[in-house]
Design a protein around this motif. Structure first.
Motif, PDB file in Angstrom:
ATOM      1  N   GLN A 178       0.515  -1.048   0.429  1.00 29.38           N
ATOM      2  CA  GLN A 178      -0.101  -0.013  -0.137  1.00 29.38           C
ATOM      3  C   GLN A 178       0.871   1.578  -0.061  1.00 29.38           C
ATOM      4  N   SER A 179      -0.123   2.206   0.324  1.00 28.09           N
ATOM      5  CA  SER A 179       1.187   3.267   0.273  1.00 28.09           C
ATOM      6  C   SER A 179      -0.023   4.256   0.479  1.00 28.09           C
ATOM      7  N   GLU A 180      -0.244   4.099   2.123  1.00 29.21           N
ATOM      8  CA  GLU A 180      -0.751   5.359   2.918  1.00 29.21           C
ATOM      9  C   GLU A 180       0.401   6.123   3.585  1.00 29.21           C
ATOM     10  N   ILE A 181      -0.339   7.142   4.016  1.00 29.52           N
ATOM     11  CA  ILE A 181       0.468   8.130   4.482  1.00 29.52           C
ATOM     12  C   ILE A 181       0.558   8.044   6.162  1.00 29.52           C
ATOM     13  N   LYS A 182      -0.469   7.992   6.704  1.00 28.10           N
ATOM     14  CA  LYS A 182      -0.944   7.752   8.104  1.00 28.10           C
ATOM     15  C   LYS A 182      -1.055   6.125   8.117  1.00 28.10           C
ATOM     16  N   ILE A 183       0.005   6.369   9.699  1.00 32.79           N
ATOM     17  CA  ILE A 183       0.066   4.879   9.620  1.00 32.79           C
ATOM     18  C   ILE A 183       0.169   4.921  11.664  1.00 32.79           C
ATOM     19  N   SER A 184      -0.623   3.718  11.808  1.00 39.68           N
ATOM     20  CA  SER A 184      -0.862   3.868  13.592  1.00 39.68           C
ATOM     21  C   SER A 184      -0.165   3.231  14.286  1.00 39.68           C
ATOM     22  N   GLU A 185      -0.183   4.143  15.583  1.00 36.18           N
ATOM     23  CA  GLU A 185       1.179   3.532  16.479  1.00 36.18           C
ATOM     24  C   GLU A 185       1.114   1.919  16.678  1.00 36.18           C
ATOM     25  N   GLN A 186      -0.089   1.379  16.576  1.00 36.71           N
ATOM     26  CA  GLN A 186       0.146   0.213  17.310  1.00 36.71           C
ATOM     27  C   GLN A 186       0.007  -1.117  16.306  1.00 36.71           C
ATOM     28  N   GLU A 187       0.420  -0.768  14.677  1.00 37.51           N
ATOM     29  CA  GLU A 187      -0.045  -1.591  13.616  1.00 37.51           C
ATOM     30  C   GLU A 187       1.565  -0.877  13.669  1.00 37.51           C
ATOM     31  N   ALA A 188       2.339   0.257  13.390  1.00 33.72           N
ATOM     32  CA  ALA A 188       4.186  -0.458  13.709  1.00 33.72           C
ATOM     33  C   ALA A 188       5.051  -0.923  14.882  1.00 33.72           C
ATOM     34  N   ASN A 189       4.459  -0.961  15.822  1.00 30.80           N
ATOM     35  CA  ASN A 189       4.777  -1.116  16.770  1.00 30.80           C
ATOM     36  C   ASN A 189       4.420  -2.902  17.452  1.00 30.80           C
ATOM     37  N   THR A 190       3.536  -3.209  16.538  1.00 29.01           N
ATOM     38  CA  THR A 190       2.891  -5.101  16.541  1.00 29.01           C
ATOM     39  C   THR A 190       3.343  -6.114  15.067  1.00 29.01           C
ATOM     40  N   ASN A 191       3.570  -5.088  13.838  1.00 31.85           N
ATOM     41  CA  ASN A 191       3.965  -5.667  13.034  1.00 31.85           C
ATOM     42  C   ASN A 191       5.105  -6.068  12.804  1.00 31.85           C
ATOM     43  N   THR A 192       5.533  -8.240  12.789  1.00 30.79           N
ATOM     44  CA  THR A 192       6.931  -8.528  13.240  1.00 30.79           C
ATOM     45  C   THR A 192       7.714  -8.230  11.872  1.00 30.79           C
TER      46      THR A 192
END
Length: 589
Positions: free
Chosen positions: A506-520
């Motif tokens: 994807q090409s999203e500007i907004k990335i949630s902190e939860q997704e950024a911290n949980t995706n391994t």
């Protein structure tokens, strides 16, 4: 030769020689056959000296040599046997090897196996002289040998009524050699075409004014007429051949003359109108007018190469036709083909923009080649190692696509009917050319990374996050500063949204902190330190140049404050937080 004593060579016989000239039947009887020997006993002996007592007038002899010889013979009996003849007769019965001897004259017997005769003062034939008016002496002592019993002997004399022409002289050739045959004289050409005479069938080969010598029988005349007709037939064939050659030469000259005139002054073959249907052609790099014309002719677009070249030269922009793929029509006029190729709408090239991921390229190739979606991606993953990747780009762990970063942004001809692997191979080849120019090994050591592979990965991050040329250089410095071991601000974490977007496609500007911290996922740079496993796109020349020449201002943070195109940089965490507030204000967060 035989025992008659005829000398070799061409010396004439003396008149006293028994075989001299043609003396009639009587002149040939001086040495008769044994059956005729009795005739000599009654032969007339009144021989008259033709020279008289004074000898030969021309020679000027004072004494007749024959008179002296005659006196000697008168003192001897008529049955005198010459010892030389007796000895020679025995040699005929018991042949002996020839011995050395001296001769007073180069004549004598030349029969093989016999001694040559010694001459004292006799006449040319070498015979002993006899007295005039005396009967000839018997040289064989009354034994009457058969002088004609040997193969070498002459045949017995014949009466005048039964005489025949003398046989042809026999040449003593070597047994292994063959007697040379006289070469036939060339036949004189007498056809009226060459001689200027009239072609009259009544001509039998003889001149009317010339006496007809030796014409032979009527069959001979008929044979000569047949040969004359054959010669006329051959001459007629020769005339026909000459005529055909002349006609062919004139025809050839006319054909080549017409071709020359067409090439110099005639118009080149060409179609009329704008054509119909659709055909795609691919023009290689640096192709000239004649090469382009050949490609179009083979594809059925134009009728002749010369017509296309002429139209290209007449068009002011004709020489600006670029390499690539073009969608044209069949049987177009040359002018229409040139005009359409200068229109960007006709170009069937696949243009890869800078920063595009491989997934986008695969999709476009499927569309251009009318392939099922996903076909090109399957081929790319299955044949990646055979498409031209350098060794340093192979065998990396946890990468999403081994060709990522090697489908270099450029324009590629992709004509219908071609194979997707052909287009991919061209893209990888172009990337290798561009990367080879950069001396990536030396730059990797200088910039503190592990090699060319990591440099291309840095360039892909710069391309994905930067917006302008100035942004690219600052973005490259941010990457290198965060990778440093002494980085206490982010502790080697890049924290780029672009890497998380890549793994998610994807090409999203907004990335949630939860997704950024949980995706391994290894590509999540919020979770994993250092660079991602590989490039996340295909960097262009500007991103590559910035990667090699970053700024040295201490930049460590950046934020797209307008949410789209404007990127601002910070050196400290406090400055970074102020930029975040600005971003939230501009985006309504």
């Amino acid at each position: 030769m035989t025992e008659y004593g005829r000398s070799p060579g061409s010396e004439p016989w003396h008149p006293g020689d028994p075989l001299y000239g043609d003396q009639g039947w009587e002149g040939q009887q001086q040495y008769p056959h044994p059956q005729q020997a009795s005739q000599y006993d009654h032969q007339a002996q009144g021989y008259v000296d033709p020279y008289g007592q004074g000898g030969h007038a021309d020679q000027g002899y004072g004494v007749d040599p024959y008179q002296q010889q005659a006196q000697q013979y008168q003192q001897q009996p008529q049955q005198y046997v010459d010892p030389q003849y007796q000895q020679q007769h025995q040699q005929y019965q018991q042949p002996q090897h020839p011995q050395q001897y001296e001769t007073g004259y180069p004549g004598g017997y030349d029969t093989p196996g016999h001694l040559g005769q010694q001459y004292d003062s006799g006449w040319e034939t070498g015979q002993a002289a006899m007295a005039y008016g005396a009967p000839p002496a018997d040289p064989y002592g009354g034994q009457n040998p058969d002088l004609y019993g040997t193969p070498e002997a002459y045949p017995p004399p014949q009466p005048p009524g039964r005489r025949q022409n003398p046989p042809e002289p026999v040449v003593d050739w070597a047994p292994e050699e063959e007697a040379p045959q006289p070469e036939p004289e060339p036949e004189e050409e007498n056809h009226p075409f060459f001689t200027g005479g009239s072609d009259d069938d009544s001509d039998d080969g003889y001149d009317e004014e010339e006496p007809r010598r030796g014409r032979g029988s009527r069959d001979g005349d008929r044979e000569r007429r047949s040969k004359a007709k054959k010669r006329k037939g051959k001459n007629g064939v020769a005339c026909l051949v000459v005529a055909l050659v002349l006609v062919g030469g004139v025809g050839g000259i006319g054909y080549f003359g017409y071709q020359f005139w067409q090439g110099e002054f005639g118009a080149a073959p060409d179609y009329a109108g704008s054509g119909s249907g659709e055909v795609q052609v691919e023009i290689p790099k640096s192709a000239g007018g004649y090469e382009i014309g050949n490609i179009l002719k083979k594809a059925g677009v134009v009728k002749s190469v010369d017509a296309f070249v002429s139209a290209q030269q007449k068009n002011p922009r004709g020489l600006s036709i670029q390499a690539g793929a073009y969608t044209l029509k069949k049987e177009m006029s040359a002018d229409s083909a040139v005009t359409l190729m200068l229109n960007p709408a006709s170009q069937a090239n696949l243009i890869i923009p800078e920063g595009k991921r491989n997934a986008w390229v695969y999709e476009k190739l499927d569309e251009r080649l009318d392939l099922k979606p996903g076909t090109t991606k399957e081929i790319a993953l299955a044949k990646a190692d055979s498409l031209g990747l350098p060794d340093w780009a192979k065998n990396h762990d946890e990468i999403k696509d081994p060709l990522e970063g090697f489908l270099f942004p450029a324009s590629y001809p992709v004509a219908k009917g071609s194979k997707p692997e052909d287009a991919l191979r061209k893209m990888v080849g172009r990337a290798n050319q561009e990367y080879t120019k950069l001396d990536l090994d030396a730059k990797a050591r200088e910039l503190g990374v592990k090699g060319p592979w990591e440099l291309i990965t840095v360039a892909s991050l710069v391309q994905a996050e930067g917006k302008t040329h100035d942004d690219f250089r600052k973005m490259a410095e941010v990457v290198y500063n965060r990778l440093k071991p002494d980085n206490r601000e982010t502790v080697q974490l890049l924290q780029f949204d672009s890497t998380l977007n890549y793994l998610k496609g994807q090409s999203e500007i907004k990335i949630s902190e939860q997704e950024a911290n949980t995706n391994t996922d290894p590509y999540n740079t919020y979770k994993h330190k250092g660079l991602p496993p590989g490039p996340i796109g295909n960097p262009g020349n500007e991103a590559l140049a910035a990667m090699l020449n970053p700024t040295n201002d201490g930049w460590l943070y950046f934020v797209a404050t307008d949410g789209m195109n404007k990127t601002e940089f910070a050196k400290t965490l406090a400055e970074h937080n102020r930029l975040k507030d600005k971003f939230n204000a501009n985006t309504g967060q």
